[in-house]
Design a protein around this motif. Structure first.
Motif, PDB file in Angstrom:
ATOM      1  N   ASP A 197       0.874  -1.171   0.000  1.00  0.00           N
ATOM      2  CA  ASP A 197       0.000   0.000   0.000  1.00  0.00           C
ATOM      3  C   ASP A 197       0.911   1.221   0.000  1.00  0.00           C
ATOM      4  O   ASP A 197       1.668   1.424   0.957  1.00  0.00           O
ATOM      5  CB  ASP A 197      -0.912   0.004   1.225  1.00  0.00           C
ATOM      6  N   GLU A 198       0.878   2.011  -1.049  1.00  0.00           N
ATOM      7  CA  GLU A 198       1.815   3.122  -1.187  1.00  0.00           C
ATOM      8  C   GLU A 198       1.653   4.154  -0.075  1.00  0.00           C
ATOM      9  O   GLU A 198       2.623   4.792   0.338  1.00  0.00           O
ATOM     10  CB  GLU A 198       1.660   3.788  -2.551  1.00  0.00           C
ATOM     11  N   ARG A 199       0.435   4.318   0.417  1.00  0.00           N
ATOM     12  CA  ARG A 199       0.226   5.286   1.496  1.00  0.00           C
ATOM     13  C   ARG A 199       0.887   4.807   2.780  1.00  0.00           C
ATOM     14  O   ARG A 199       1.547   5.578   3.487  1.00  0.00           O
ATOM     15  CB  ARG A 199      -1.273   5.519   1.689  1.00  0.00           C
ATOM     16  N   ALA A 200       0.737   3.514   3.068  1.00  0.00           N
ATOM     17  CA  ALA A 200       1.405   2.949   4.242  1.00  0.00           C
ATOM     18  C   ALA A 200       2.912   3.032   4.083  1.00  0.00           C
ATOM     19  O   ALA A 200       3.641   3.370   5.027  1.00  0.00           O
ATOM     20  CB  ALA A 200       0.960   1.502   4.451  1.00  0.00           C
ATOM     21  N   LEU A 201       3.409   2.724   2.882  1.00  0.00           N
ATOM     22  CA  LEU A 201       4.851   2.772   2.641  1.00  0.00           C
ATOM     23  C   LEU A 201       5.386   4.200   2.748  1.00  0.00           C
ATOM     24  O   LEU A 201       6.489   4.418   3.267  1.00  0.00           O
ATOM     25  CB  LEU A 201       5.170   2.186   1.269  1.00  0.00           C
ATOM     26  N   ASP A 202       4.616   5.168   2.280  1.00  0.00           N
ATOM     27  CA  ASP A 202       5.027   6.573   2.421  1.00  0.00           C
ATOM     28  C   ASP A 202       5.221   6.929   3.896  1.00  0.00           C
ATOM     29  O   ASP A 202       6.174   7.623   4.266  1.00  0.00           O
ATOM     30  CB  ASP A 202       3.984   7.507   1.802  1.00  0.00           C
ATOM     31  N   LEU A 203       4.303   6.464   4.738  1.00  0.00           N
ATOM     32  CA  LEU A 203       4.417   6.736   6.174  1.00  0.00           C
ATOM     33  C   LEU A 203       5.608   5.997   6.771  1.00  0.00           C
ATOM     34  O   LEU A 203       6.399   6.578   7.524  1.00  0.00           O
ATOM     35  CB  LEU A 203       3.128   6.329   6.889  1.00  0.00           C
ATOM     36  N   LEU A 204       5.772   4.722   6.425  1.00  0.00           N
ATOM     37  CA  LEU A 204       6.853   3.920   6.990  1.00  0.00           C
ATOM     38  C   LEU A 204       8.229   4.458   6.601  1.00  0.00           C
ATOM     39  O   LEU A 204       9.175   4.361   7.379  1.00  0.00           O
ATOM     40  CB  LEU A 204       6.709   2.465   6.538  1.00  0.00           C
ATOM     41  N   ARG A 205       8.335   5.019   5.413  1.00  0.00           N
ATOM     42  CA  ARG A 205       9.620   5.586   4.994  1.00  0.00           C
ATOM     43  C   ARG A 205       9.965   6.830   5.794  1.00  0.00           C
ATOM     44  O   ARG A 205      11.135   7.206   5.907  1.00  0.00           O
ATOM     45  CB  ARG A 205       9.583   5.894   3.501  1.00  0.00           C
ATOM     46  N   ARG A 206       8.958   7.457   6.378  1.00  0.00           N
ATOM     47  CA  ARG A 206       9.198   8.632   7.218  1.00  0.00           C
ATOM     48  C   ARG A 206       9.459   8.242   8.669  1.00  0.00           C
ATOM     49  O   ARG A 206      10.286   8.863   9.332  1.00  0.00           O
ATOM     50  CB  ARG A 206       7.989   9.574   7.160  1.00  0.00           C
ATOM     51  N   THR A 207       8.728   7.249   9.142  1.00  0.00           N
ATOM     52  CA  THR A 207       8.787   6.902  10.572  1.00  0.00           C
ATOM     53  C   THR A 207       9.821   5.837  10.899  1.00  0.00           C
ATOM     54  O   THR A 207      10.274   5.746  12.041  1.00  0.00           O
ATOM     55  CB  THR A 207       7.426   6.379  11.048  1.00  0.00           C
ATOM     56  N   GLY A 208      10.185   5.001   9.914  1.00  0.00           N
ATOM     57  CA  GLY A 208      10.931   3.797  10.227  1.00  0.00           C
ATOM     58  C   GLY A 208       9.957   2.706  10.648  1.00  0.00           C
ATOM     59  O   GLY A 208       8.732   2.878  10.578  1.00  0.00           O
ATOM     60  N   PRO A 209      10.469   1.556  11.082  1.00  0.00           N
ATOM     61  CA  PRO A 209       9.604   0.419  11.419  1.00  0.00           C
ATOM     62  C   PRO A 209       8.535   0.784  12.464  1.00  0.00           C
ATOM     63  O   PRO A 209       8.817   1.452  13.453  1.00  0.00           O
ATOM     64  CB  PRO A 209      10.592  -0.608  11.987  1.00  0.00           C
ATOM     65  N   LEU A 210       7.320   0.319  12.200  1.00  0.00           N
ATOM     66  CA  LEU A 210       6.209   0.535  13.125  1.00  0.00           C
ATOM     67  C   LEU A 210       5.689  -0.795  13.640  1.00  0.00           C
ATOM     68  O   LEU A 210       5.557  -1.754  12.870  1.00  0.00           O
ATOM     69  CB  LEU A 210       5.054   1.271  12.428  1.00  0.00           C
ATOM     70  N   ALA A 211       5.424  -0.838  14.931  1.00  0.00           N
ATOM     71  CA  ALA A 211       4.674  -1.963  15.485  1.00  0.00           C
ATOM     72  C   ALA A 211       3.218  -1.745  15.077  1.00  0.00           C
ATOM     73  O   ALA A 211       2.633  -0.717  15.416  1.00  0.00           O
ATOM     74  CB  ALA A 211       4.806  -1.997  17.005  1.00  0.00           C
ATOM     75  N   VAL A 212       2.664  -2.678  14.321  1.00  0.00           N
ATOM     76  CA  VAL A 212       1.320  -2.486  13.772  1.00  0.00           C
ATOM     77  C   VAL A 212       0.495  -3.751  13.967  1.00  0.00           C
ATOM     78  O   VAL A 212       0.911  -4.844  13.592  1.00  0.00           O
ATOM     79  CB  VAL A 212       1.366  -2.142  12.268  1.00  0.00           C
ATOM     80  N   SER A 213      -0.680  -3.569  14.536  1.00  0.00           N
ATOM     81  CA  SER A 213      -1.633  -4.663  14.674  1.00  0.00           C
ATOM     82  C   SER A 213      -2.937  -4.232  14.021  1.00  0.00           C
ATOM     83  O   SER A 213      -3.129  -3.050  13.714  1.00  0.00           O
ATOM     84  CB  SER A 213      -1.849  -4.986  16.157  1.00  0.00           C
ATOM     85  N   SER A 214      -3.824  -5.172  13.777  1.00  0.00           N
ATOM     86  CA  SER A 214      -5.100  -4.813  13.157  1.00  0.00           C
ATOM     87  C   SER A 214      -5.842  -3.793  14.022  1.00  0.00           C
ATOM     88  O   SER A 214      -5.803  -3.849  15.255  1.00  0.00           O
ATOM     89  CB  SER A 214      -5.965  -6.058  12.952  1.00  0.00           C
ATOM     90  N   ALA A 215      -6.502  -2.850  13.363  1.00  0.00           N
ATOM     91  CA  ALA A 215      -7.138  -1.732  14.058  1.00  0.00           C
ATOM     92  C   ALA A 215      -8.508  -2.142  14.591  1.00  0.00           C
ATOM     93  O   ALA A 215      -9.542  -1.890  13.971  1.00  0.00           O
ATOM     94  CB  ALA A 215      -7.253  -0.532  13.120  1.00  0.00           C
ATOM     95  N   ASN A 216      -8.486  -2.793  15.722  1.00  0.00           N
ATOM     96  CA  ASN A 216      -9.730  -3.241  16.361  1.00  0.00           C
ATOM     97  C   ASN A 216      -9.442  -3.584  17.812  1.00  0.00           C
ATOM     98  O   ASN A 216      -8.294  -3.778  18.210  1.00  0.00           O
ATOM     99  CB  ASN A 216     -10.286  -4.491  15.654  1.00  0.00           C
ATOM    100  N   ARG A 217     -10.502  -3.665  18.588  1.00  0.00           N
ATOM    101  CA  ARG A 217     -10.377  -4.208  19.937  1.00  0.00           C
ATOM    102  C   ARG A 217     -10.279  -5.722  19.821  1.00  0.00           C
ATOM    103  O   ARG A 217     -10.898  -6.345  18.956  1.00  0.00           O
ATOM    104  CB  ARG A 217     -11.597  -3.831  20.779  1.00  0.00           C
TER     105      ARG A 217
END
Length: 215
Positions: free
Chosen positions: A124-144
């Motif tokens: 996903d280019e939008r996710a990759l754009d963010l990751l290239r700025r932040t570096g590695p992110l701990a990411v889990s599905s967006a839900n309880r």
């Protein structure tokens, strides 16, 4: 705060605000090629704990790490088999999460990982754009925990509310199928969760990979 990533006039500002939120130890919801994710700075133990708390998870369920480039894998993991490098070379970016031994030098705290790390590069280019700025992110599905994974930013906000500082709205996801999780830490690789990539596709690279326990 929510941003519509389809609005080109706010796209760069949205990523700037989200990047600053990550640096401040806050949580960000972002679209991926599977379902929406909630992310935190992987190198901030407090931020990772905030992510676990927002989802209602314990440290026994550590989040995977999303990266913005294939080469980042070697900064996070060791003992990457040749067949797995070939697999990643063809299937990343994409819905494949790989579990490997983590680099001993890493000082992060993702939870009870038993010195392993789960890594994925999303298509996903939008996710990759963010990751290239932040570096590695701990990411889990967006839900309880216990609820269905969010397939839109609004669904994520309904579940996570004010625990998230920034919501990046990329529109509805194509489907709700998560990534396939492949454990390559043992002598025989095995699928921990069957997701978007079937076993037959992975067998092209290693025909000894074992199916998921519930397959």
């Amino acid at each position: 705060m929510k941003f519509d990533l389809a609005d080109e006039t706010v796209y760069e500002r949205a990523l700037d605000v989200a990047t600053q939120a990550v640096r401040d130890g806050e949580l960000v919801v972002l679209p991926t090629d599977t379902v929406y994710g909630v992310g935190a700075d992987a190198f901030s133990p407090a931020a990772v704990q905030r992510l676990l708390d927002a989802k209602g998870r314990t440290r026994q369920m550590p989040p995977p790490v999303l990266v913005g480039a294939v080469g980042t894998l070697d900064a996070l993991a060791i003992d990457v088999p040749g067949w797995l490098r070939s697999m990643i070379g063809e299937l990343w970016p994409g819905p494949l999460t790989v579990v490997l031994r983590q680099q001993p030098s890493l000082t992060w705290d993702l939870g009870e990982t038993r010195q392993t790390v789960a890594v994925r590069m999303p298509a996903d280019e939008r996710a990759l754009d963010l990751l290239r700025r932040t570096g590695p992110l701990a990411v889990s599905s967006a839900n309880r925990t216990g609820m269905d994974a969010a397939t839109s930013a609004d669904e994520a906000r309904d579940m996570l509310g004010d625990s998230v500082a920034v919501y990046l709205d990329g529109g509805p996801t194509a489907d709700s199928v998560p990534s396939t999780i492949l454990d390559a830490t043992g002598t025989t690789a095995r699928i921990l969760r069957q997701g978007a990539l079937p076993l037959e596709r992975l067998h092209v690279f290693n025909n000894t990979i074992e199916a998921a326990p519930d397959a």
